[in-house]
Motif scaffolding. Sequence first.
Motif, PDB file in Angstrom:
ATOM      1  N   VAL A 180       3.311  10.038  10.396  1.00 35.47           N
ATOM      2  CA  VAL A 180       2.725   8.992   9.545  1.00 35.47           C
ATOM      3  C   VAL A 180       3.786   7.924   9.272  1.00 35.47           C
ATOM      4  O   VAL A 180       3.532   6.719   9.381  1.00 35.47           O
ATOM      5  CB  VAL A 180       2.201   9.579   8.216  1.00 35.47           C
ATOM      6  N   TYR A 181       4.983   8.403   8.919  1.00 35.26           N
ATOM      7  CA  TYR A 181       6.075   7.461   8.635  1.00 35.26           C
ATOM      8  C   TYR A 181       6.418   6.628   9.875  1.00 35.26           C
ATOM      9  O   TYR A 181       6.593   5.408   9.787  1.00 35.26           O
ATOM     10  CB  TYR A 181       7.306   8.222   8.152  1.00 35.26           C
TER      11      TYR A 181
ATOM     12  N   ILE B  47       5.900   4.953   1.912  1.00 37.61           N
ATOM     13  CA  ILE B  47       5.699   6.336   1.466  1.00 37.61           C
ATOM     14  C   ILE B  47       6.731   6.629   0.381  1.00 37.61           C
ATOM     15  O   ILE B  47       7.911   6.279   0.520  1.00 37.61           O
ATOM     16  CB  ILE B  47       5.867   7.336   2.623  1.00 37.61           C
TER      17      ILE B  47
ATOM     18  N   TYR C 274       1.676   5.277  -0.214  1.00 36.00           N
ATOM     19  CA  TYR C 274       1.217   6.658  -0.042  1.00 36.00           C
ATOM     20  C   TYR C 274       2.126   7.543  -0.884  1.00 36.00           C
ATOM     21  O   TYR C 274       3.338   7.594  -0.671  1.00 36.00           O
ATOM     22  CB  TYR C 274       1.321   7.055   1.439  1.00 36.00           C
TER      23      TYR C 274
ATOM     24  N   TYR D  41       3.191  -1.131   4.153  1.00 32.99           N
ATOM     25  CA  TYR D  41       2.919   0.286   3.897  1.00 32.99           C
ATOM     26  C   TYR D  41       4.222   1.028   3.599  1.00 32.99           C
ATOM     27  O   TYR D  41       5.215   0.875   4.313  1.00 32.99           O
ATOM     28  CB  TYR D  41       2.217   0.922   5.098  1.00 32.99           C
TER      29      TYR D  41
ATOM     30  N   ASN E 239       0.870  -1.169   0.000  1.00 32.07           N
ATOM     31  CA  ASN E 239       0.000   0.000   0.000  1.00 32.07           C
ATOM     32  C   ASN E 239       0.908   1.221   0.000  1.00 32.07           C
ATOM     33  O   ASN E 239       1.685   1.426   0.933  1.00 32.07           O
ATOM     34  CB  ASN E 239      -0.889   0.006   1.240  1.00 32.07           C
TER      35      ASN E 239
ATOM     36  N   LEU F 174       4.655  14.737   7.729  1.00 30.13           N
ATOM     37  CA  LEU F 174       4.601  13.327   7.330  1.00 30.13           C
ATOM     38  C   LEU F 174       5.348  12.404   8.290  1.00 30.13           C
ATOM     39  O   LEU F 174       5.149  11.190   8.255  1.00 30.13           O
ATOM     40  CB  LEU F 174       5.191  13.156   5.924  1.00 30.13           C
TER      41      LEU F 174
ATOM     42  N   PHE G 214       3.535  11.016  -1.938  1.00 34.04           N
ATOM     43  CA  PHE G 214       3.725  12.401  -1.509  1.00 34.04           C
ATOM     44  C   PHE G 214       4.232  13.158  -2.732  1.00 34.04           C
ATOM     45  O   PHE G 214       5.379  13.003  -3.142  1.00 34.04           O
ATOM     46  CB  PHE G 214       4.742  12.430  -0.358  1.00 34.04           C
TER      47      PHE G 214
END
Length: 382
Positions: free
Chosen positions: A331-332, A343, A312, A341, A310, A328, A314
């Motif tokens: 979130v990270y 980024i 994300y 997950y 998944n 961020l 940016f």
Amino acid sequence: MSAKSLLQNAENERNPLIMSDEQILEQIYSTHVHSDTKFDVDSLLTLVENTLRRSTHIVDNVVQGSHASLETIDDKIPQFKSPLCTLKQIASEMACKLAPNEETAHKTTMAILNKLSKYEWDAKAVLTLAAFALEYSDFWLLAQYQPTDPLAKSVAILKRVPLLTRPAALQKHRQAIAEVNNLVKATLQVIEVIFELEKLTSYDIKDLPALGLAIEQIPVDVYWAIITIVSVVTQIDCLITESKLRKQITLCRQQIDEAEYHRKLKRLFQSPTEIIEVLKVLIFNKDAPQPLFHGATKTTVEMTVLKKKNVYLFISSLDITEEEISVLRPVYDSIKTKENYKIVWIPIVEAWTELLRKKFEVLKSKMPWYVVQYSGIIAGYK
């Protein structure tokens, strides 16, 4: 504003090579009239495809000096009443234009769009290509049969076909003829893409969000498809009269690439696709995918680290602050131990400079997640 500046602005608005998409849209929308005009554009496109597939094959044989036969394919011949008068009017607009330059091509394209004001955008493109196909196929049929058919020979002389099929002329213009023929094939492909995208306008764009920009681009693509056809006619006429060829198709080729790109995106977003394949097209398209920079380990890794993850995205320009980057970080921190997950920062830069590359390196060093390292403009910039 001086008279010279006003004149320069007026000239710029007639030169498609320096006009923006917004300027083109402003002009071509003034030619478009919404109406209930119904037209069997599907059948016409089928006939145009049949005609151009076979006529371009004849040209390939002429250029290569071969007699290769086309694959045995039964052409679908729809029951269809040809809009012959309209096609002749379009052909008349394109025929024997003086001053083969960008301004003439633009004026001719606008005249054609005015004549086709009541048709939908895909129909405008197909009708123009059909008018061209009539002339192009007629020209090369005569070239093929005039050595053995007296009638074809007489008509060929009237249409100046022998000038282009004589050995000396072929030797001189072989590359130019091949280029024109390839451009005809590519323009057909673009119009097929436009036609395909136009059909999707019947769907709620919310169901196909990735196609929003592509569909908005259709009128501009139609403009470039038509001006390409006009340019091809001009170049053929230049070849026949052995005048100096003008290169009018720089942006036409760009529009062809963009239309093909839209088709590729459509296919990707219409069905579930591995994230890596989507990113490859959105970022690199035809270029070889570059490794990602992993900020946590300060190493480069292949894009395969994103497989079945998944992700994300940016996406930003280089005009971001440390404060914006720090948003961020929580979130990270919450997902860095979760293997599923990731980024990825995709920097958006229209034109890289040495100063921007240095700025990129500074920003990259402050990010613990993955970073796209690509020195060109990303494919999905628009």
